[in-house]
Design a protein around this motif. Sequence first.
Motif, short mmCIF file in Angstrom:
data_model
loop_
_atom_site.label_atom_id
_atom_site.label_comp_id
_atom_site.label_asym_id
_atom_site.label_seq_id
_atom_site.Cartn_x
_atom_site.Cartn_y
_atom_site.Cartn_z
N GLU A 78 0.92 -0.94 0.06
CA GLU A 78 0.11 0.16 -0.37
C GLU A 78 0.87 1.54 -0.18
O GLU A 78 0.42 2.02 -0.43
N TRP A 79 1.75 1.23 0.90
CA TRP A 79 3.34 2.47 1.01
C TRP A 79 3.83 2.52 -0.57
O TRP A 79 3.58 3.59 -0.88
N LEU A 80 4.12 1.59 -0.78
CA LEU A 80 5.07 1.85 -2.69
C LEU A 80 3.62 1.74 -3.82
O LEU A 80 4.54 2.53 -4.66
N THR A 81 2.38 1.74 -3.41
CA THR A 81 1.57 1.45 -4.83
C THR A 81 0.23 3.22 -4.74
O THR A 81 0.32 3.02 -5.88
N ASP A 82 -0.12 2.68 -3.32
CA ASP A 82 -1.19 3.77 -2.89
C ASP A 82 -0.62 4.99 -2.77
O ASP A 82 -1.05 5.72 -2.04
N ILE A 83 -0.20 5.66 -3.83
CA ILE A 83 1.10 7.48 -3.78
C ILE A 83 -0.53 8.41 -3.62
O ILE A 83 -0.98 8.82 -5.15
N THR A 84 -0.59 9.03 -2.77
CA THR A 84 -1.37 10.25 -2.22
C THR A 84 0.03 11.70 -2.39
O THR A 84 -0.72 12.67 -2.66
N ASP A 85 1.55 11.48 -1.56
CA ASP A 85 2.65 12.34 -1.26
C ASP A 85 3.45 12.30 -2.06
O ASP A 85 3.98 10.51 -1.99
N ASN A 86 4.10 12.37 -3.50
CA ASN A 86 4.92 11.37 -4.25
C ASN A 86 6.81 11.91 -3.63
O ASN A 86 7.21 11.87 -4.30
N ARG A 87 6.83 12.99 -2.65
CA ARG A 87 7.46 13.97 -1.94
C ARG A 87 8.38 12.08 -1.49
O ARG A 87 8.19 11.52 -0.67
N LEU A 88 9.74 12.42 -1.76
CA LEU A 88 10.66 10.79 -1.05
C LEU A 88 11.86 12.27 0.14
O LEU A 88 12.28 12.96 -0.94
N LEU A 89 11.89 12.28 0.77
CA LEU A 89 12.99 12.59 1.93
C LEU A 89 14.27 11.44 2.45
O LEU A 89 13.75 10.06 3.03
N TYR A 90 15.37 11.81 2.36
CA TYR A 90 16.17 11.55 2.88
C TYR A 90 17.29 11.77 3.30
O TYR A 90 17.41 12.82 2.44
N ASP A 91 18.24 11.28 4.68
CA ASP A 91 19.20 12.00 4.97
C ASP A 91 18.77 13.28 5.07
O ASP A 91 20.03 13.73 6.35
N ARG A 92 18.30 14.36 4.75
CA ARG A 92 17.21 15.58 5.66
C ARG A 92 16.06 15.03 5.10
O ARG A 92 15.48 15.10 4.51
N GLN A 93 15.59 16.69 5.97
CA GLN A 93 14.61 16.84 6.49
C GLN A 93 13.85 18.20 5.46
O GLN A 93 12.42 18.69 5.59
#
Length: 235
Positions: A78-93
């Motif tokens: 569900e997390w990977l396929t039912d996308i309502t927010d396409n922002r990806l954060l890694y290493d910094r916020q």
Amino acid sequence: MNEYELIFNSRNCTEIDLYVSKYPSIPLLTEEIEKIPVEGRNGDLTVKKGTYQDRSISVKFRLLDMNNYWGKLDLVYEWLTDITDNRLLYDRQDRCFRVKNVTFGDINKQLQVYGEFDVEFTVEPFMEDLNEMRVNISSSNFTAVCQGNRGAETLFIVNGQGNIQITVNDVTMSINNVNGYVEIDSKLLQVRNADGTSKDNDAIGDFARMVPGTNNISYIGNISNIELIFTNQYR
């Protein structure tokens, strides 16, 4: 944010008992070029096009707790396929990537054999702020500041009548026969009416981008209000 955490689709992966088991490699930006053979010249003439390719970020995840395995697997899908927010954060916020596509294989099989599984996020070339900027342009010769070192694409929402003209720095677009409302979208390269129909045939000129730092915005015509929407981008 810790190295084993990643935020996507409004959720930290640890909320569904996942952690990043291997530090992902984030590729550098690649500017598109064109190679042109020139008679009498050694080697091709290389022309930088000023456009950049998408990036692919491969992430290896491990399931923290195998209890209630199938229920957690459903949450992962569900997390990977039912996308309502396409922002990806890694290493910094404070900045994010915008995900265009998510690719993964048989997660169940990978977990059973290796205890881990791989996900590939295809993202837009530039990082950007988490939230967009909205600026009400109250007068011609208005100054707007762009914080991003890449600049920003612009969306102008204009309320006006008749023939209008908007200039950002030295880039001008004229739009004829405006009937109350028009949008000028430099990301999609579209000029639209209020109902979403195209108004490209009434537009003359180029779509404007914000440059890093100070931008001067001026206009001509019967305009009652302009709202500028943009998101700071970073190389």
